[in-house]
Scaffold this motif. Structure first.
Motif, short mmCIF file in Angstrom:
data_model
loop_
_atom_site.label_atom_id
_atom_site.label_comp_id
_atom_site.label_asym_id
_atom_site.label_seq_id
_atom_site.Cartn_x
_atom_site.Cartn_y
_atom_site.Cartn_z
N GLY A 325 -38.30 2.04 -38.03
CA GLY A 325 -38.99 2.98 -38.65
C GLY A 325 -38.59 4.35 -38.22
N PHE A 326 -39.70 5.41 -37.79
CA PHE A 326 -39.31 6.47 -37.03
C PHE A 326 -38.48 6.40 -35.84
CE2 PHE A 326 -42.59 7.60 -40.27
CZ PHE A 326 -42.07 8.56 -40.75
N ASN A 327 -38.77 5.42 -35.17
CA ASN A 327 -38.41 5.59 -33.78
C ASN A 327 -36.96 4.94 -33.46
OD1 ASN A 327 -40.93 6.15 -33.11
ND2 ASN A 327 -41.79 4.12 -32.97
N THR A 328 -36.14 4.96 -34.48
CA THR A 328 -34.82 4.52 -34.49
C THR A 328 -33.90 4.83 -35.62
OG1 THR A 328 -33.08 3.11 -33.74
CG2 THR A 328 -34.90 2.17 -34.98
N ASP A 329 -32.47 5.04 -35.27
CA ASP A 329 -31.90 5.46 -36.44
C ASP A 329 -30.73 4.31 -36.50
OD1 ASP A 329 -32.96 7.77 -36.72
OD2 ASP A 329 -31.65 9.03 -35.89
N ASP A 330 -30.92 3.22 -35.62
CA ASP A 330 -30.14 2.25 -35.63
C ASP A 330 -30.53 1.05 -36.12
OD1 ASP A 330 -28.10 0.33 -34.90
OD2 ASP A 330 -28.33 0.64 -32.55
N SER A 332 -29.72 -2.12 -36.13
CA SER A 332 -29.11 -3.45 -35.18
C SER A 332 -30.14 -4.58 -34.99
CB SER A 332 -28.39 -3.24 -34.14
OG SER A 332 -29.02 -2.42 -33.26
N GLU A 333 -31.34 -3.93 -34.47
CA GLU A 333 -32.34 -4.97 -34.03
C GLU A 333 -33.06 -5.45 -35.36
OE1 GLU A 333 -35.43 -4.01 -31.24
OE2 GLU A 333 -34.13 -2.95 -29.79
N THR A 334 -33.25 -4.50 -36.38
CA THR A 334 -33.72 -5.09 -37.69
C THR A 334 -32.78 -6.10 -38.28
OG1 THR A 334 -34.91 -2.98 -38.01
CG2 THR A 334 -34.71 -4.49 -39.73
N ALA A 335 -31.40 -6.08 -38.09
CA ALA A 335 -30.52 -6.82 -38.84
C ALA A 335 -30.66 -8.36 -37.98
CB ALA A 335 -29.27 -6.29 -38.66
N ALA A 336 -30.72 -8.00 -36.64
CA ALA A 336 -30.82 -9.24 -35.95
C ALA A 336 -32.09 -9.91 -36.19
CB ALA A 336 -30.73 -8.89 -34.40
N ILE A 358 -33.91 -12.00 -47.97
CA ILE A 358 -34.68 -11.83 -46.90
C ILE A 358 -34.71 -10.45 -46.62
CG2 ILE A 358 -35.42 -12.34 -44.45
CD1 ILE A 358 -34.08 -15.09 -44.75
N PHE A 359 -36.20 -9.79 -46.57
CA PHE A 359 -36.21 -8.32 -46.40
C PHE A 359 -36.93 -7.90 -45.46
CE2 PHE A 359 -35.51 -9.10 -51.17
CZ PHE A 359 -34.20 -9.01 -51.42
N MET A 360 -36.50 -7.00 -44.71
CA MET A 360 -37.58 -6.60 -43.54
C MET A 360 -38.08 -5.20 -43.91
SD MET A 360 -36.52 -9.05 -41.71
CE MET A 360 -36.67 -8.63 -39.95
N MET A 361 -39.34 -5.03 -43.72
CA MET A 361 -40.30 -3.81 -44.07
C MET A 361 -41.02 -3.20 -42.72
SD MET A 361 -42.86 -3.62 -47.20
CE MET A 361 -43.97 -4.85 -46.36
N ALA A 362 -40.72 -2.05 -42.48
CA ALA A 362 -41.40 -1.21 -41.56
C ALA A 362 -42.91 -1.41 -41.37
CB ALA A 362 -40.99 0.32 -41.42
N ASP A 363 -43.49 -1.19 -40.15
CA ASP A 363 -44.55 -1.32 -39.86
C ASP A 363 -45.39 -0.23 -40.77
OD1 ASP A 363 -46.93 0.27 -37.78
OD2 ASP A 363 -46.74 -1.91 -37.35
N ASN A 364 -44.72 0.73 -40.95
CA ASN A 364 -45.36 1.87 -41.69
C ASN A 364 -45.92 1.47 -43.05
OD1 ASN A 364 -42.81 2.92 -39.94
ND2 ASN A 364 -44.14 4.66 -39.97
N PHE A 365 -45.14 0.50 -43.68
CA PHE A 365 -45.57 0.21 -44.85
C PHE A 365 -46.84 -0.72 -45.05
CE2 PHE A 365 -40.99 1.06 -46.16
CZ PHE A 365 -41.26 2.42 -46.16
N GLU A 413 -30.12 10.03 -43.31
CA GLU A 413 -29.67 10.19 -41.91
C GLU A 413 -30.59 9.55 -40.95
OE1 GLU A 413 -26.66 11.10 -41.45
OE2 GLU A 413 -26.37 11.75 -43.65
N GLN A 414 -31.84 9.42 -41.27
CA GLN A 414 -32.71 9.11 -40.16
C GLN A 414 -33.66 7.89 -40.54
OE1 GLN A 414 -34.01 13.42 -40.29
NE2 GLN A 414 -34.33 12.87 -37.86
N GLY A 415 -33.99 7.02 -39.26
CA GLY A 415 -34.96 6.24 -39.50
C GLY A 415 -34.63 4.65 -40.17
N VAL A 416 -35.32 3.72 -39.95
CA VAL A 416 -35.10 2.29 -40.39
C VAL A 416 -36.37 1.68 -40.93
CG1 VAL A 416 -33.96 0.00 -39.75
CG2 VAL A 416 -33.24 2.04 -38.61
#
Length: 424
Positions: A325-330, A332-336, A358-365, A413-416
């Motif tokens: 989400g807003f707390n990283t631009d990387d 890698s943890e989501t991909a892992a 398989i799709f990962m979706m942020a807490d924000n959603f 540029e920002q967020g995951v």
């Protein structure tokens, strides 16, 4: 017959029980809405006049000042509401209970992220004077200024002394069950539950969320801003629904919504949870419908799961377990985390894993002011890329952040927020 009765009520003031709806039969839950439609205007004055004369029956909301009788003083109150000059606004809260809100409201405390997002969308975030620990801990990037405000403790069990020390006019609460208890502990503060945490995507005719936004528009004298926000939301929701409503059941992929918590027991979202609504609107069939008709989420029966074959797996992320989400631009943890799900033994033979769906979706959603709408747009693109070849979920997401949240935030540029990224 129900629709006909409600339409007649708008015309002739037939008494009705208040419902929450946003079609032609929507009733705005504010006392003074005598003709039981979606706004308070001159028609309500005429309706009250007819009630006083005896040419129309009383309606549920005609007693604008709630003094137990319908008379000229109610017309005065309605005129004040129309001009945003009322001293007290009587509304039905998200539980359908009457609440008197003293106006103007200048000092607001918010306990969960849904409230400050809506207030910011209405250009009223400058009235927030206190927040919960949750907002300060997890939402500092989303709320760079708001998160610096004084804390009032936990979002479910706040510190009453801290709330009182901030001289708040209104406390916007997260849940619906402890409103009376909080009100007793907070004399002079209006404790208000509006249901902003509930998206009500499927049953739009029962939308507490949209009703809550409209009520805030009246409470804060931000009606135009509320209408603009609701109209934007409805446009995209209706755009998605208009296409997926035409799909046959065979054209809808079988979807499994899980809550990704690494190292913990596998949990599945139930039919009462937001992700079920999001999946349905986006044109999917939620696997929970066959066995998990509960309110939120629960541990999954692994033997049952072995007999299922989800075509898509959606994993809802938690800030507590995965940086996203807003707390990283990387990413890698989501991909892992996605790789971790692909190696869960009970899932290895299902179509979703074999096809890489398989799709990962942020807490924000699944939280926030309008995360569920934006999440639904991403889901629609994942489920039906050809049907939504002209839909750009990231552009919708960006517009929300820029236009309604007033953030200088670039999603390129920002967020995951989703992984893998959705192709435009």
């Amino acid at each position: 017959m129900r629709r006909l009765a409600l339409i007649l009520a708008m015309i002739s003031c037939i008494p009705l029980i208040v419902t929450y709806a946003f079609a032609d039969d929507y009733t705005l839950g504010i006392f003074g809405n005598a003709d039981m439609d979606g706004k308070i205007d001159e028609r309500d004055i005429e309706c009250v006049r007819d009630i006083i004369k005896g040419s129309n029956d009383e309606t549920e909301l005609a007693d604008a000042n709630r003094d137990g009788k319908i008379d000229e003083s109610d017309i005065v109150q309605i005129e004040k509401i129309i001009g945003s000059e009322q001293e007290v606004l009587h509304i039905l809260d998200g539980n359908g209970n009457p609440v008197a809100v003293k106006t103007p409201v200048q000092r607001i405390i918010v306990l969960y992220k849904d409230s400050p997002e809506v207030l910011r969308a209405l250009d009223a975030a400058d009235r927030i004077v206190g927040v919960s620990d949750y907002i300060k801990q997890w939402d500092a990037v989303l709320f760079p200024e708001i998160s610096k405000l004084p804390s009032v403790g936990h979002f479910i069990n706040p510190d009453y002394e801290k709330i009182l020390s901030l001289n708040a006019d209104v406390l916007l609460v997260f849940g619906s069950t402890r409103v009376d208890e909080m009100q007793k502990q907070l004399p002079g503060v209006t404790v208000l539950f509006l249901g902003l945490y509930n998206p009500d995507l499927i049953g739009a005719e029962q939308s507490r969320y949209k009703d809550g936004v409209k009520k805030l528009g009246y409470i804060l004298s931000k009606r135009e801003e509320a209408e603009e926000f609701i109209n934007w939301r409805d446009y995209w929701l209706n755009t998605i629904k208009s296409r997926t409503d035409e799909l046959s059941e065979d054209e809808k992929p079988l979807v499994m919504n899980i809550h990704y918590r690494p190292g913990k027991e596998l949990q599945i979202s139930c039919t009462g949870y937001k992700t079920y609504q999001m999946t349905s609107i986006a044109g999917g069939r939620d696997i929970a419908e066959s066995a998990y008709n509960c309110d939120t989420y629960t541990n999954v029966n692994l033997e049952w799961l072995l007999t299922q074959n989800p075509e898509i797996i959606l994993a809802q992320l938690y800030y507590e377990y995965t940086k996203h989400g807003f707390n990283t631009d990387d990413p890698s943890e989501t991909a892992a985390g996605r790789d971790d799900i692909m190696n869960i033994s009970v899932l290895t033979n299902c179509s979703a894993v074999k096809d890489g769906h398989i799709f990962m979706m942020a807490d924000n959603f699944r939280n926030g002011g309008d995360g569920c709408l934006i999440g639904t747009a991403y889901l629609a693109k994942w489920f039906h890329p050809d049907l939504f070849d002209d839909l750009d979920p990231k552009a919708i997401h960006q517009e929300y952040l820029t236009r309604f949240q007033h953030l200088n935030y670039d999603l390129d540029e920002q967020g995951v927020f989703v992984y893998p990224p959705v192709k435009s």
